[in-house]
Design a protein around this motif. Structure first.
Motif, PDB file in Angstrom:
ATOM      1  N   TYR A 299       0.851  -1.186   0.000  1.00 17.06           N
ATOM      2  CA  TYR A 299       0.000   0.000   0.000  1.00 17.06           C
ATOM      3  C   TYR A 299       0.886   1.235   0.000  1.00 17.06           C
ATOM      4  O   TYR A 299       1.983   1.211   0.554  1.00 17.06           O
ATOM      5  CB  TYR A 299      -0.871   0.037   1.257  1.00 17.06           C
TER       6      TYR A 299
ATOM      7  N   ILE B  81       2.952  -5.385   2.659  1.00 15.41           N
ATOM      8  CA  ILE B  81       2.198  -6.245   3.582  1.00 15.41           C
ATOM      9  C   ILE B  81       2.520  -7.710   3.277  1.00 15.41           C
ATOM     10  O   ILE B  81       2.867  -8.480   4.151  1.00 15.41           O
ATOM     11  CB  ILE B  81       0.672  -6.015   3.447  1.00 15.41           C
TER      12      ILE B  81
ATOM     13  N   PRO C  63       0.358 -13.449  13.599  1.00 19.55           N
ATOM     14  CA  PRO C  63      -0.035 -12.384  14.525  1.00 19.55           C
ATOM     15  C   PRO C  63      -0.968 -11.374  13.871  1.00 19.55           C
ATOM     16  O   PRO C  63      -1.044 -11.294  12.644  1.00 19.55           O
ATOM     17  CB  PRO C  63       1.299 -11.736  14.898  1.00 19.55           C
ATOM     18  N   SER C  64      -1.664 -10.647  14.713  1.00 19.48           N
ATOM     19  CA  SER C  64      -2.543  -9.589  14.244  1.00 19.48           C
ATOM     20  C   SER C  64      -1.732  -8.588  13.410  1.00 19.48           C
ATOM     21  O   SER C  64      -0.624  -8.230  13.783  1.00 19.48           O
ATOM     22  CB  SER C  64      -3.151  -8.929  15.481  1.00 19.48           C
ATOM     23  N   GLY C  65      -2.268  -8.203  12.269  1.00 21.27           N
ATOM     24  CA  GLY C  65      -1.577  -7.242  11.420  1.00 21.27           C
ATOM     25  C   GLY C  65      -0.582  -7.865  10.456  1.00 21.27           C
ATOM     26  O   GLY C  65       0.069  -7.159   9.684  1.00 21.27           O
ATOM     27  N   SER C  66      -0.477  -9.204  10.460  1.00 20.28           N
ATOM     28  CA  SER C  66       0.525  -9.839   9.588  1.00 20.28           C
ATOM     29  C   SER C  66       0.051  -9.964   8.137  1.00 20.28           C
ATOM     30  O   SER C  66       0.823 -10.364   7.274  1.00 20.28           O
ATOM     31  CB  SER C  66       0.907 -11.222  10.143  1.00 20.28           C
ATOM     32  N   GLY C  67      -1.217  -9.650   7.880  1.00 21.15           N
ATOM     33  CA  GLY C  67      -1.691  -9.668   6.495  1.00 21.15           C
ATOM     34  C   GLY C  67      -2.595 -10.840   6.157  1.00 21.15           C
ATOM     35  O   GLY C  67      -2.866 -11.095   4.979  1.00 21.15           O
ATOM     36  N   LYS C  68      -3.115 -11.524   7.180  1.00 21.52           N
ATOM     37  CA  LYS C  68      -3.956 -12.702   6.938  1.00 21.52           C
ATOM     38  C   LYS C  68      -5.234 -12.317   6.181  1.00 21.52           C
ATOM     39  O   LYS C  68      -5.591 -12.955   5.190  1.00 21.52           O
ATOM     40  CB  LYS C  68      -4.321 -13.392   8.266  1.00 21.52           C
ATOM     41  N   SER C  69      -5.923 -11.296   6.665  1.00 16.53           N
ATOM     42  CA  SER C  69      -7.161 -10.874   5.984  1.00 16.53           C
ATOM     43  C   SER C  69      -6.844 -10.341   4.595  1.00 16.53           C
ATOM     44  O   SER C  69      -7.601 -10.569   3.641  1.00 16.53           O
ATOM     45  CB  SER C  69      -7.884  -9.798   6.794  1.00 16.53           C
ATOM     46  N   THR C  70      -5.733  -9.631   4.476  1.00 15.77           N
ATOM     47  CA  THR C  70      -5.321  -9.119   3.166  1.00 15.77           C
ATOM     48  C   THR C  70      -5.170 -10.264   2.182  1.00 15.77           C
ATOM     49  O   THR C  70      -5.701 -10.215   1.060  1.00 15.77           O
ATOM     50  CB  THR C  70      -3.983  -8.352   3.300  1.00 15.77           C
TER      51      THR C  70
HETATM   52  P1  ADP Z   1      -4.465  -9.475   9.898  1.00 20.62           P
HETATM   53  O1  ADP Z   1      -5.730  -9.941   9.265  1.00 20.62           O
HETATM   54  O2  ADP Z   1      -3.361 -10.489   9.856  1.00 20.62           O
HETATM   55  O3  ADP Z   1      -4.664  -8.984  11.293  1.00 20.62           O
HETATM   56  P2  ADP Z   1      -4.602  -7.401   7.876  1.00 20.62           P
HETATM   57  O4  ADP Z   1      -4.485  -8.166   6.601  1.00 20.62           O
HETATM   58  O5  ADP Z   1      -5.941  -6.936   8.259  1.00 20.62           O
HETATM   59  O6  ADP Z   1      -3.915  -8.229   9.060  1.00 20.62           O
HETATM   60  O7  ADP Z   1      -3.648  -6.124   7.804  1.00 20.62           O
HETATM   61  C1  ADP Z   1      -2.267  -6.224   7.529  1.00 20.62           C
HETATM   62  C2  ADP Z   1      -1.640  -4.871   7.468  1.00 20.62           C
HETATM   63  O8  ADP Z   1      -2.081  -4.189   6.308  1.00 20.62           O
HETATM   64  C3  ADP Z   1      -1.971  -3.973   8.656  1.00 20.62           C
HETATM   65  O9  ADP Z   1      -0.775  -3.376   9.074  1.00 20.62           O
HETATM   66  C4  ADP Z   1      -2.934  -2.970   8.077  1.00 20.62           C
HETATM   67  O10 ADP Z   1      -2.804  -1.733   8.710  1.00 20.62           O
HETATM   68  C5  ADP Z   1      -2.507  -2.877   6.633  1.00 20.62           C
HETATM   69  N1  ADP Z   1      -3.629  -2.543   5.723  1.00 20.62           N
HETATM   70  C6  ADP Z   1      -4.733  -3.291   5.518  1.00 20.62           C
HETATM   71  N2  ADP Z   1      -5.549  -2.687   4.626  1.00 20.62           N
HETATM   72  C7  ADP Z   1      -4.941  -1.537   4.255  1.00 20.62           C
HETATM   73  C8  ADP Z   1      -5.272  -0.447   3.352  1.00 20.62           C
HETATM   74  N3  ADP Z   1      -6.403  -0.464   2.623  1.00 20.62           N
HETATM   75  N4  ADP Z   1      -4.387   0.559   3.235  1.00 20.62           N
HETATM   76  C9  ADP Z   1      -3.229   0.562   3.928  1.00 20.62           C
HETATM   77  N5  ADP Z   1      -2.856  -0.414   4.790  1.00 20.62           N
HETATM   78  C10 ADP Z   1      -3.703  -1.444   4.961  1.00 20.62           C
END
Ligand code: ADP
Ligand code: MG
Length: 223
Positions: free
Chosen positions: A12, A23, A42-49
């Protein structure tokens, strides 16, 4: 191969507008029908992404994702919704059921674009029976427990007979024993239907039930 993720990266733009925040750096894996996969991290590692990229809710910065021979990363935006609706089932941490609709109506929502109402209704009833909700068809979400709502959400994800089921922390809002039962249900249903199931979870207990385990760390998937 049903699903191939090939050198996928996602970054991003940083708030300064000049640099990029990485990410996902380089993610590759493939999996065939009937397999279940857990992704922890861990939280924030990009799993949902990562799950959103596989589910076509977002596009990778580079790399390819193919589902059943179709390169999703090349499909036009306007055609993605149909693929998502027909081939991919989603379960999220929150059930996102519509409060004004009954259990049966909620489950049938993804079938509305196609006209075989009777087939869909009978499939819905069969699946609701499978998850033990045959006595709740006409209840509304507000009249159900959290675990029951999640079971409805699982049925809704399966109603169009997708090849791929993506679950993002599906037990994250449930107490331990309800979470365990939902995890077992996901795995059993996956076996029965022969789909690919990808579950993102914090729970090592849930992960243990899956065929393969990956950990997402620093933008890479460790096998
Ligand atoms: P997880 O599901 O593992 O907790 P996420 O995939 O939600 O992690 O997020 C991973 C990282 O990507 C986080 O640091 C988050 O802030 C960043 N992130 C997610 N979506 C966006 C976006 N649209 N723009 C910028 N950063 C993003
Ligand atoms: Mg997440």
């Amino acid at each position: 191969m049903l699903l191939e993720v090939d050198h996928v990266a996602k970054h991003y733009p940083a708030p300064d507008g000049e640099s990029q925040i990485s990410i996902l750096s380089d993610i590759s894996f493939k999996t065939d029908s009937g397999n279940s996969l857990a992704i922890i991290g861990p939280s924030g590692s990009g799993k949902s992404t990562l799950l959103n990229l596989i589910g076509t809710l977002d596009r990778p910065s580079s790399g390819k994702i193919s589902l059943n021979g179709t390169e999703l990363t090349k499909v036009k935006q306007g055609e993605l919704a149909a693929i998502r609706n027909q081939q991919i089932g989603f379960v999220f941490q929150q059930h996102h059921l519509l409060p004004q609709c009954t259990v049966l109506e909620n489950v049938l929502l993804p079938t509305l674009p196609n006209p075989h109402k009777e087939t869909a209704t009978s499939r819905a009833k069969k699946l609701l029976n499978r998850v033990g909700l045959e006595d709740r068809l006409h209840h509304r979400p507000g009249q159900l427990s959290g675990g029951e709502c999640q079971r409805v959400a699982v049925v809704r994800a399966l109603i169009n007979q997708p090849m791929l089921v993506l679950a993002d922390e599906p037990t994250g809002a449930l107490d331990a024993s309800t979470a365990e039962r939902l995890g077992e249900l996901l795995v059993d249903v996956n076996k029965e239907l022969g789909t690919v199931l990808i579950v993102v979870t914090h729970s090592s207990k849930l992960a243990e039930n899956m065929h393969r385990h990956y950990e997402l760390r620093n933008g890479y998937l460790m096998g």
